[in-house]
Design a protein around this motif. Structure first.
Motif, PDB file in Angstrom:
ATOM      1  N   GLY A  53      40.065 -13.235  31.872  1.00  0.00           N
ATOM      2  CA  GLY A  53      40.573 -14.456  30.807  1.00  0.00           C
ATOM      3  C   GLY A  53      41.219 -13.901  29.667  1.00  0.00           C
ATOM      4  N   TYR A  54      41.188 -12.908  29.095  1.00  0.00           N
ATOM      5  CA  TYR A  54      41.809 -12.518  27.946  1.00  0.00           C
ATOM      6  C   TYR A  54      43.167 -11.880  28.129  1.00  0.00           C
ATOM      7  CZ  TYR A  54      42.209 -12.525  23.092  1.00  0.00           C
ATOM      8  OH  TYR A  54      42.776 -12.406  21.827  1.00  0.00           O
ATOM      9  N   GLY A  55      44.117 -12.719  27.739  1.00  0.00           N
ATOM     10  CA  GLY A  55      45.441 -12.303  27.801  1.00  0.00           C
ATOM     11  C   GLY A  55      45.920 -11.291  26.614  1.00  0.00           C
TER      12      GLY A  55
ATOM     13  N   ARG B 155      41.716 -12.941  15.056  1.00  0.00           N
ATOM     14  CA  ARG B 155      40.608 -14.247  15.085  1.00  0.00           C
ATOM     15  C   ARG B 155      40.136 -14.598  16.555  1.00  0.00           C
ATOM     16  NH1 ARG B 155      39.301 -16.633  10.439  1.00  0.00           N
ATOM     17  NH2 ARG B 155      40.955 -16.976   9.029  1.00  0.00           N
ATOM     18  N   SER B 156      40.986 -14.553  17.408  1.00  0.00           N
ATOM     19  CA  SER B 156      40.678 -15.000  18.679  1.00  0.00           C
ATOM     20  C   SER B 156      40.062 -13.987  19.547  1.00  0.00           C
ATOM     21  CB  SER B 156      41.780 -15.953  19.679  1.00  0.00           C
ATOM     22  OG  SER B 156      42.765 -14.947  19.862  1.00  0.00           O
ATOM     23  N   LEU B 157      40.371 -12.915  19.328  1.00  0.00           N
ATOM     24  CA  LEU B 157      39.876 -11.792  19.966  1.00  0.00           C
ATOM     25  C   LEU B 157      38.481 -11.495  19.478  1.00  0.00           C
ATOM     26  CD1 LEU B 157      39.738  -9.610  22.223  1.00  0.00           C
ATOM     27  CD2 LEU B 157      41.052  -7.775  20.594  1.00  0.00           C
ATOM     28  N   ALA B 158      38.142 -11.695  18.203  1.00  0.00           N
ATOM     29  CA  ALA B 158      36.911 -11.523  17.507  1.00  0.00           C
ATOM     30  C   ALA B 158      36.152 -12.753  18.191  1.00  0.00           C
ATOM     31  CB  ALA B 158      37.235 -11.669  15.954  1.00  0.00           C
ATOM     32  N   SER B 159      36.420 -13.836  18.162  1.00  0.00           N
ATOM     33  CA  SER B 159      35.704 -14.935  18.869  1.00  0.00           C
ATOM     34  C   SER B 159      35.144 -14.405  20.053  1.00  0.00           C
ATOM     35  CB  SER B 159      36.330 -16.329  18.607  1.00  0.00           C
ATOM     36  OG  SER B 159      36.642 -16.742  17.403  1.00  0.00           O
ATOM     37  N   TYR B 160      36.256 -13.945  20.772  1.00  0.00           N
ATOM     38  CA  TYR B 160      36.019 -13.634  21.920  1.00  0.00           C
ATOM     39  C   TYR B 160      34.800 -12.566  22.180  1.00  0.00           C
ATOM     40  CZ  TYR B 160      37.103 -13.537  27.260  1.00  0.00           C
ATOM     41  OH  TYR B 160      37.065 -13.773  28.436  1.00  0.00           O
TER      42      TYR B 160
ATOM     43  N   ASP C 215      39.220 -25.952  19.126  1.00  0.00           N
ATOM     44  CA  ASP C 215      38.005 -25.191  19.335  1.00  0.00           C
ATOM     45  C   ASP C 215      36.772 -25.721  18.655  1.00  0.00           C
ATOM     46  OD1 ASP C 215      38.847 -23.768  17.260  1.00  0.00           O
ATOM     47  OD2 ASP C 215      38.283 -21.990  18.264  1.00  0.00           O
ATOM     48  N   VAL C 216      36.898 -26.331  17.448  1.00  0.00           N
ATOM     49  CA  VAL C 216      35.933 -26.868  16.617  1.00  0.00           C
ATOM     50  C   VAL C 216      35.578 -28.112  17.050  1.00  0.00           C
ATOM     51  CG1 VAL C 216      35.189 -27.223  14.303  1.00  0.00           C
ATOM     52  CG2 VAL C 216      36.697 -25.318  14.750  1.00  0.00           C
TER      53      VAL C 216
END
Ligand SMILES: NC(=O)c1ccc[n+]([C@@H]2O[C@H](COP(=O)([O-])OP(=O)(O)OC[C@H]3O[C@@H](n4cnc5c(N)ncnc54)[C@H](O)[C@@H]3O)[C@@H](O)[C@H]2O)c1
Ligand SMILES: NC(=O)c1ccc[n+]([C@@H]2O[C@H](COP(=O)([O-])OP(=O)(O)OC[C@H]3O[C@@H](n4cnc5c(N)ncnc54)[C@H](O)[C@@H]3O)[C@@H](O)[C@H]2O)c1
Lengths: 207, 207
Positions: B53-55, B64-69, B182-183
């Motif tokens: 699911g990570y494109g 930020r989004s890869l770090a959250s993932y 997402d918050v």
């Protein structure tokens, strides 16, 4: 429609009932109510028969329930003022909060059993001792009580509020209160709310 | 299943992303991530392809989004600790409350912009200045932020929390917060709750 003389006697009946409640007398006869205004018992029964839905038990009127009934009938119910018991960290924050006025509401009296706190002024209100709770609530027709005491004593505080005619309790203590049917309790468990947020995060993790 | 060497590189990718976020760099390329562990960009792309699911966008990974993932993937999400901003009457009561521990939760850091309060110790925690909020939240993977500041400044406080990676806000200020999708925001309007009780009474009156 109620004849004017009957209507004018109702507040006097009400005061007579309040006096009986303060003295701890559970029942009041129609003769006794009549003596407070100078009419015979039969007239009292006729007056009160105008209050639809109010039956007459054999042993006289139940002071508390007739008083509550008359309170509502005479528009004495005070839905804008509340009393708070337990002026600790949370109670103090609520007592100091000006935001309730936005809805026309206010906490008008504070109570605590810690004698070191009694007499202190918080948000313009003096902290009062617990002995005065029932009497003050009844005199001011307070309907809403806020409980911010530790859970182990919350039940006894609720009972003191109910003895003062309070019909709604906003309970911040994490415990279940046992109250009569005509009393409504709204539980506010802030710790459980935070736990819900945490649970949401955990669910997202495995989601 | 992910090969062990790939799994061991993930936390290093994560630290590299955190560093980029702290420096204000929005994108990080696979070559750059590779340099942090000494492998070519193609290996990084292969490692990250195991994260279903990570494109991969054209300009490199969104830090930020890869770090959250990766936070979620590595189980770094901290669902038991919260930070609180605004140590006034209500914030102080919440900070001093031991009851959150009943659910394994705790408020681990307090922030306020009133320099007279910064440095004070409340419930064993030192009040910190606002500049430290984003960095501390990110380092400790805090997910929950509690807002007990006045309504006019609640939005800017929410944004500072979100910049620190916070994903859930418990908002006591009577205002609506605008936050990314997402918050999650849980509004707690205590004055409105009291107003509900009052309304109940009024309804009973006419009931
Ligand atoms: N502080 C919070 O943020 C918070 C959050 C969630 C729930 N609560 C709940 O709210 C309640 C109050 O919490 P707190 O943190 O303010 O506690 P606290 O100990 O600071 O305050 C309790 C107050 O109640 C008074 N009290 C104790 N026994 C009494 C009695 N029999 N009659 C009258 N007054 C009495 C005490 O003197 C004290 O002033 C607790 O039940 C707690 O679980 C508090
Ligand atoms: N006190 C209550 O019982 C209560 C009840 C319901 C709602 N609320 C709401 O909770 C919030 C706090 O209420 P309170 O009574 O504790 O107010 P308060 O004024 O006592 O406390 C507010 C605190 O926020 C701090 N602050 C202000 N601007 C800030 C900023 N930009 N960044 C960081 N800190 C900042 C102040 O220095 C102060 O310490 C308000 O929004 C209020 O409407 C309070």
């Amino acid at each position: 429609l109620i004849p004017r003389p009957a209507l004018e006697r109702m507040p006097v009946y009400y005061r007579c009932l309040m006096k009986a409640i303060d003295e701890g007398t559970p029942f009041v006869s129609s003769d006794e109510l009549g003596r407070s205004v100078g009419v015979p018992g039969v007239q009292v029964r006729k007056d009160l028969s105008y209050l639809s839905g109010y039956g007459r038990p054999g042993v006289g009127y139940v002071a508390r329930s007739l008083a509550s009934y008359l309170e509502e009938f005479l528009g004495l119910i005070n839905d804008k003022e509340a009393v708070l018991v337990g002026v600790g960290n949370l109670g103090r924050a609520l007592a100091l909060y000006p935001g309730f006025a936005r809805y026309g509401l206010q906490i008008i009296a504070l109570f605590d059993n810690d004698l070191a706190k009694v007499g202190q002024i918080i948000g313009g209100h003096q902290i009062l001792p617990m002995e005065r709770l029932a009497n003050l609530s009844r005199r001011l027709h307070i309907q809403i009580g806020i409980i911010t005491v530790p859970a182990p004593v919350a039940q006894e505080v609720a009972e003191a509020m109910i003895a003062g005619g309070i019909k709604m309790i906003w309970n911040f203590a994490p415990c279940r209160l046992v109250v009569p049917e005509d009393v409504l309790v709204k539980n506010e468990d802030l710790a459980a709310q935070l736990a819900m947020l945490s649970y949401h995060i955990t669910c997202r993790k495995v989601g």
